[in-house]
Scaffold this motif. Structure first.
Motif, PDB file in Angstrom:
ATOM      1  N   THR A  65       0.798  -1.236   0.000  1.00  0.00           N
ATOM      2  CA  THR A  65       0.000   0.000   0.000  1.00  0.00           C
ATOM      3  C   THR A  65       0.828   1.283   0.000  1.00  0.00           C
ATOM      4  O   THR A  65       0.304   2.351  -0.315  1.00  0.00           O
ATOM      5  N   GLY A  66       2.112   1.189   0.394  1.00  0.00           N
ATOM      6  CA  GLY A  66       2.911   2.402   0.550  1.00  0.00           C
ATOM      7  C   GLY A  66       2.653   3.121   1.851  1.00  0.00           C
ATOM      8  O   GLY A  66       3.178   4.214   2.084  1.00  0.00           O
ATOM      9  N   ILE A  67       1.839   2.527   2.726  1.00  0.00           N
ATOM     10  CA  ILE A  67       1.509   3.107   4.025  1.00  0.00           C
ATOM     11  C   ILE A  67       2.137   2.243   5.111  1.00  0.00           C
ATOM     12  O   ILE A  67       1.826   1.052   5.214  1.00  0.00           O
ATOM     13  N   GLU A  68       3.018   2.834   5.905  1.00  0.00           N
ATOM     14  CA  GLU A  68       3.708   2.069   6.948  1.00  0.00           C
ATOM     15  C   GLU A  68       3.212   2.496   8.325  1.00  0.00           C
ATOM     16  O   GLU A  68       3.491   3.606   8.777  1.00  0.00           O
ATOM     17  N   ILE A  69       2.470   1.608   8.972  1.00  0.00           N
ATOM     18  CA  ILE A  69       1.959   1.861  10.315  1.00  0.00           C
ATOM     19  C   ILE A  69       2.570   0.819  11.245  1.00  0.00           C
ATOM     20  O   ILE A  69       2.330  -0.383  11.089  1.00  0.00           O
ATOM     21  N   ASP A  82      -5.823   9.754   3.102  1.00  0.00           N
ATOM     22  CA  ASP A  82      -6.179  10.024   1.709  1.00  0.00           C
ATOM     23  C   ASP A  82      -4.991   9.730   0.794  1.00  0.00           C
ATOM     24  O   ASP A  82      -3.900  10.243   1.012  1.00  0.00           O
ATOM     25  N   HIS A  83      -5.208   8.928  -0.229  1.00  0.00           N
ATOM     26  CA  HIS A  83      -4.156   8.419  -1.118  1.00  0.00           C
ATOM     27  C   HIS A  83      -3.174   7.593  -0.283  1.00  0.00           C
ATOM     28  O   HIS A  83      -3.110   6.388  -0.424  1.00  0.00           O
ATOM     29  N   GLY A  84      -2.379   8.251   0.554  1.00  0.00           N
ATOM     30  CA  GLY A  84      -1.644   7.525   1.571  1.00  0.00           C
ATOM     31  C   GLY A  84      -0.224   7.138   1.265  1.00  0.00           C
ATOM     32  O   GLY A  84       0.535   6.819   2.178  1.00  0.00           O
ATOM     33  N   HIS A  85       0.186   7.140  -0.007  1.00  0.00           N
ATOM     34  CA  HIS A  85       1.540   6.674  -0.306  1.00  0.00           C
ATOM     35  C   HIS A  85       2.566   7.514   0.446  1.00  0.00           C
ATOM     36  O   HIS A  85       2.538   8.743   0.414  1.00  0.00           O
ATOM     37  N   GLY A  86       3.478   6.838   1.127  1.00  0.00           N
ATOM     38  CA  GLY A  86       4.530   7.535   1.857  1.00  0.00           C
ATOM     39  C   GLY A  86       4.178   7.908   3.281  1.00  0.00           C
ATOM     40  O   GLY A  86       5.004   8.484   3.985  1.00  0.00           O
ATOM     41  N   VAL A  87       2.981   7.571   3.738  1.00  0.00           N
ATOM     42  CA  VAL A  87       2.608   7.849   5.125  1.00  0.00           C
ATOM     43  C   VAL A  87       3.360   6.903   6.051  1.00  0.00           C
ATOM     44  O   VAL A  87       3.429   5.692   5.806  1.00  0.00           O
ATOM     45  N   VAL A  88       3.945   7.458   7.124  1.00  0.00           N
ATOM     46  CA  VAL A  88       4.675   6.665   8.113  1.00  0.00           C
ATOM     47  C   VAL A  88       4.167   7.043   9.498  1.00  0.00           C
ATOM     48  O   VAL A  88       4.133   8.221   9.857  1.00  0.00           O
ATOM     49  N   ILE A  89       3.777   6.041  10.272  1.00  0.00           N
ATOM     50  CA  ILE A  89       3.312   6.244  11.643  1.00  0.00           C
ATOM     51  C   ILE A  89       4.178   5.380  12.555  1.00  0.00           C
ATOM     52  O   ILE A  89       4.193   4.151  12.439  1.00  0.00           O
ATOM     53  N   GLY A  90       4.908   6.025  13.455  1.00  0.00           N
ATOM     54  CA  GLY A  90       5.889   5.332  14.283  1.00  0.00           C
ATOM     55  C   GLY A  90       5.297   4.529  15.429  1.00  0.00           C
ATOM     56  O   GLY A  90       4.106   4.635  15.758  1.00  0.00           O
ATOM     57  N   GLU A  91       6.155   3.762  16.060  1.00  0.00           N
ATOM     58  CA  GLU A  91       5.750   2.789  17.087  1.00  0.00           C
ATOM     59  C   GLU A  91       5.010   3.405  18.264  1.00  0.00           C
ATOM     60  O   GLU A  91       3.995   2.869  18.727  1.00  0.00           O
ATOM     61  N   THR A  92       5.493   4.530  18.781  1.00  0.00           N
ATOM     62  CA  THR A  92       4.884   5.104  19.986  1.00  0.00           C
ATOM     63  C   THR A  92       3.942   6.262  19.662  1.00  0.00           C
ATOM     64  O   THR A  92       3.555   7.016  20.553  1.00  0.00           O
ATOM     65  N   ALA A  93       3.569   6.387  18.400  1.00  0.00           N
ATOM     66  CA  ALA A  93       2.603   7.425  18.019  1.00  0.00           C
ATOM     67  C   ALA A  93       1.235   7.097  18.607  1.00  0.00           C
ATOM     68  O   ALA A  93       0.838   5.940  18.707  1.00  0.00           O
TER      69      ALA A  93
END
Length: 225
Positions: A65-69, A82-93
């Motif tokens: 998906t290009g979305i890293e959670i 939205d769209h979402g490519h390149g979204v990064v959500i870190g471990e302690t977010a």
């Protein structure tokens, strides 16, 4: 939340916030739908300390998906990517309810800190395309982060932030972000505001210099008589 209820909620969220969607079936094609669905599964495994299995799911989903959670992140209800490519959500977010993220958003750390090292995002927050929120900072409720902004400090409730580094340009005057306020364009520009102020001050200084030169010339004429 039961699986079927979660699916229904995500369908409603995507249909409400994406004007491009024409039918319910399209929701199942959205990368964000799959990414959030897989995150929920991975997060349950993470909480049970099945870390490898959880990471395997999240990494496979990131490739698809290009979305890293990260499976350790804590995410409330109504997240829309939205769209979402390149979204990064870190471990302690930590992400509250009714949050909207656009493509290229990073909720990341600033180094090799231990403990809480990723952002906390409140409820009813919109984070524009390419924005970076870094470190253990807190974004308050009802906030809007402009596209391309870099946020390194806490943001209070009801604030609009733009620029690099991020600067608060609206605070408490109005409710600047909610589930239906997805405008990334009509935001104040603090850099242009500073330039306009400098231009005004420069014009005032020029006018003052002209006045002083006129007085000086008058004095010289008076002394020469």
């Amino acid at each position: 939340m039961k699986f079927i209820n979660f699916v229904k909620q995500e369908i409603a969220v995507i249909k409400d916030r994406d004007p491009a969607i024409k039918s319910t079936m399209e929701v199942f094609l959205y990368p964000s739908f799959k990414a959030i669905l897989k995150y929920r599964k991975a997060h349950k495994l993470f909480l049970k300390k099945h870390y490898y299995r959880a990471r395997r799911i999240s990494q496979k989903t990131a490739r698809q998906t290009g979305i890293e959670i990260h499976p350790g992140a804590q995410i409330g209800e109504g997240l829309f990517i939205d769209h979402g490519h390149g979204v990064v959500i870190g471990e302690t977010a930590i992400i509250g309810d009714n949050v909207t993220l656009y493509q290229g958003v990073t909720l990341g750390g600033t180094g090799k800190e231990q403990g809480k090292r990723h952002p906390t995002v409140g409820n009813n927050v919109m984070i524009g395309a390419g924005a970076k929120v870094l470190g253990s900072v807190t974004i308050g409720n009802n906030c809007k982060i402009g596209a391309g902004s870099v946020v390194l400090k806490d943001v209070p409730d009801n604030a609009t932030v733009v620029g690099v580094p991020g600067r608060i340009v609206v605070l408490n005057d109005v409710r600047v972000a909610d589930a239906n306020d997805l405008d990334q364009v009509d935001l104040p520009d603090p850099v242009m505001n500073d330039i306009d102020e400098l231009k005004t001050e420069n014009d005032e200084l020029k006018e003052r210099i002209i006045q002083l030169e006129d007085k000086l010339n008058e004095c010289r004429k008076a002394n020469s008589k």
